[in-house]
Design an enzyme around this catalytic site. Sequence first.
Site, PDB file in Angstrom:
ATOM      1  N   HIS A   1     -34.319 -30.929 -33.766  1.00  0.00           N
ATOM      2  CA  HIS A   1     -33.308 -30.636 -34.799  1.00  0.00           C
ATOM      3  C   HIS A   1     -31.945 -30.371 -34.161  1.00  0.00           C
ATOM      4  O   HIS A   1     -30.917 -30.889 -34.623  1.00  0.00           O
ATOM      5  CB  HIS A   1     -33.767 -29.419 -35.617  1.00  0.00           C
ATOM      6  CG  HIS A   1     -32.716 -28.850 -36.513  1.00  0.00           C
ATOM      7  ND1 HIS A   1     -32.650 -29.133 -37.864  1.00  0.00           N
ATOM      8  CD2 HIS A   1     -31.685 -27.997 -36.252  1.00  0.00           C
ATOM      9  CE1 HIS A   1     -31.625 -28.490 -38.380  1.00  0.00           C
ATOM     10  NE2 HIS A   1     -31.032 -27.785 -37.430  1.00  0.00           N
ATOM     11  N   GLU A   2     -31.930 -29.557 -33.104  1.00  0.00           N
ATOM     12  CA  GLU A   2     -30.648 -29.249 -32.452  1.00  0.00           C
ATOM     13  C   GLU A   2     -30.049 -30.493 -31.799  1.00  0.00           C
ATOM     14  O   GLU A   2     -28.830 -30.696 -31.827  1.00  0.00           O
ATOM     15  CB  GLU A   2     -30.849 -28.141 -31.418  1.00  0.00           C
ATOM     16  CG  GLU A   2     -31.337 -26.818 -31.995  1.00  0.00           C
ATOM     17  CD  GLU A   2     -30.455 -26.310 -33.132  1.00  0.00           C
ATOM     18  OE1 GLU A   2     -29.240 -26.611 -33.140  1.00  0.00           O
ATOM     19  OE2 GLU A   2     -30.991 -25.624 -34.019  1.00  0.00           O
TER      20      GLU A   2
ATOM     21  N   HIS B   1     -28.162 -32.484 -34.265  1.00  0.00           N
ATOM     22  CA  HIS B   1     -26.777 -32.018 -34.433  1.00  0.00           C
ATOM     23  C   HIS B   1     -25.871 -32.625 -33.363  1.00  0.00           C
ATOM     24  O   HIS B   1     -24.729 -33.012 -33.633  1.00  0.00           O
ATOM     25  CB  HIS B   1     -26.715 -30.495 -34.348  1.00  0.00           C
ATOM     26  CG  HIS B   1     -27.095 -29.793 -35.609  1.00  0.00           C
ATOM     27  ND1 HIS B   1     -26.524 -30.081 -36.829  1.00  0.00           N
ATOM     28  CD2 HIS B   1     -27.987 -28.790 -35.834  1.00  0.00           C
ATOM     29  CE1 HIS B   1     -27.042 -29.287 -37.756  1.00  0.00           C
ATOM     30  NE2 HIS B   1     -27.939 -28.502 -37.180  1.00  0.00           N
TER      31      HIS B   1
ATOM     32  N   GLU C   1     -27.431 -29.411 -42.114  1.00  0.00           N
ATOM     33  CA  GLU C   1     -28.774 -28.927 -41.798  1.00  0.00           C
ATOM     34  C   GLU C   1     -29.843 -29.864 -42.355  1.00  0.00           C
ATOM     35  O   GLU C   1     -30.828 -30.172 -41.670  1.00  0.00           O
ATOM     36  CB  GLU C   1     -28.973 -27.511 -42.354  1.00  0.00           C
ATOM     37  CG  GLU C   1     -28.189 -26.431 -41.617  1.00  0.00           C
ATOM     38  CD  GLU C   1     -28.494 -26.386 -40.138  1.00  0.00           C
ATOM     39  OE1 GLU C   1     -29.675 -26.455 -39.765  1.00  0.00           O
ATOM     40  OE2 GLU C   1     -27.543 -26.300 -39.353  1.00  0.00           O
TER      41      GLU C   1
END
Length: 298
Positions: free
Chosen positions: A136-137, A140, A203
């Site tokens: 997930h990071e 980003h 997100e």
Amino acid sequence: MTANGLRTFLLLAGMTAFFMGIGYLLGGPAGAMLALVVAAGMNLFAWWNSADMVLRMHGARAITPSERHPALRQYALDVQMLAQRANLPAPRVYVIETDQPNAFATGRDPQHAAVAATTGLLARLDREEVQGVMAHELAHVKNRDTLTMTVTATLAGAIGMLANFALFFGGNNRAGLIGSIALAIFAPMAAMLVQSAISRAREYEADRIGAEIMGKPMALASALEKIERSARQTLNPAAERNPATAHMFIINPLNGQNMDNLFSTHPDTANRIAKLREMAGAAAPVSSGPWAPRGPWG
């Protein structure tokens, strides 16, 4: 310019214009120009120093090749593996000493990115769940969200500070005392709205891309459920001291907000989990208990 880049540009331009408007109310045209110079300087500072600035705020420690803790070495190797899978340069990998399970990414571009996980995250999640969080990071990073969120946090904090000046010097500026009081109340709220809009939309997208990088949406869903439960009960002192960085974490580190309301910096975790379940085609609960299963990180 991509659609994502255009939206980012418009949002940041709007915040800068709002910053200049407060400067105008405080000091007329000269105040507006001064606010523009300050905003430009802050943006440049955030561009070059965003990663190190946020990491220092949270006391992050770099994981180096000489790291002696086997779980931390494995965590760093997993991040490198996921970065390769996402066609990204290997980011710098950090750990933050705090019991609250959480993580964030920062950096001005993929070549200067860094990811950080807390010791609470590594202790409470199994290896696949940690990989889901770090994917997930990395999403980003891949979407170039990290710079946008850092610059937005910087401007949001500055708008709040400038609004407080308006309250103290309200009797002598163009807005008058009543206008200055209203400005001091509503300017930080407006900045928070923009900050929240940027964070919440990103997100959901990072969840989707992170699940694709990892290949197991339910690993991220399970991680989000565990992090949410613990974040409501565990204090993160560094985050409390630096609330403007809260939107950078995978789960809000400050409180247990549970609705997609106007002022939430994060989407409702249940909504995020539901979307990940849809990706996985799963209907079963994501875990059997608040901390189960505990893997080799625990």
